[in-house]
Design a protein around this motif. Structure first.
Motif, mmCIF file in Angstrom:
data_model
loop_
_atom_site.group_PDB
_atom_site.id
_atom_site.type_symbol
_atom_site.label_atom_id
_atom_site.label_comp_id
_atom_site.label_asym_id
_atom_site.label_seq_id
_atom_site.Cartn_x
_atom_site.Cartn_y
_atom_site.Cartn_z
ATOM 1 N N UNK A 59 74.158 57.233 -31.894
ATOM 2 C CA UNK A 59 74.621 56.001 -33.151
ATOM 3 C C UNK A 59 75.954 55.813 -33.107
ATOM 4 N N UNK A 60 76.791 56.541 -32.561
ATOM 5 C CA UNK A 60 78.306 55.834 -32.666
ATOM 6 C C UNK A 60 79.014 55.710 -31.250
ATOM 7 N N UNK A 61 78.569 56.760 -30.261
ATOM 8 C CA UNK A 61 79.414 56.525 -28.860
ATOM 9 C C UNK A 61 78.934 55.669 -27.962
ATOM 10 N N UNK A 62 77.586 55.458 -28.021
ATOM 11 C CA UNK A 62 76.873 54.395 -27.242
ATOM 12 C C UNK A 62 77.350 53.016 -27.394
ATOM 13 N N UNK A 63 77.214 52.564 -28.696
ATOM 14 C CA UNK A 63 77.776 51.243 -28.938
ATOM 15 C C UNK A 63 79.170 50.890 -28.351
#
Length: 113
Positions: A59-63
């Protein structure tokens, strides 16, 4: 009575960027975040990646990692490159009419003498 002039500094040709990315690129990052949010719900609660739960990573690291990747990917390329690249994948192909046909075995035009 003289006319008072006030200089107005406007430049319509300036590039509007945020973090070095264009508006279309940020929309891509937001779409990636939404997709990763949907996919994170299918990950199990016991799945971990690099010591953190997989759903938090997705949810947070990939974007967040997508922003530097896009900056490096677009380095030295013209404005609107990503939009043109995506459009080229979905547009129909236009082939050269002068290219030799590899599937045609016989001559199409027969010259008679």
């Amino acid at each position: 009575m003289s006319l008072d002039l006030t200089p107005v500094h406007r430049n319509l040709h300036t590039k509007v960027t945020f973090l070095g990315l264009e508006f279309e690129d940020l929309i891509l990052v937001l779409a990636l975040a939404a997709l990763m949010n949907l996919l994170a719900h299918f990950a199990g609660n016991d799945a971990h990646f690099l010591g953190m739960p997989l759903n938090i990573f997705m949810e947070f690291v990939v974007p967040v990692l997508a922003v530097p990747f896009l900056i490096l990917f677009k380095y030295g390329r013209p404005r609107g490159y990503l939009t043109d690249l995506v459009r080229s994948f979905f547009s129909p192909r236009a082939w050269c009419a002068l290219e030799r046909d590899s599937q045609q075995a016989e001559a199409y035009v027969v010259e008679e003498e």
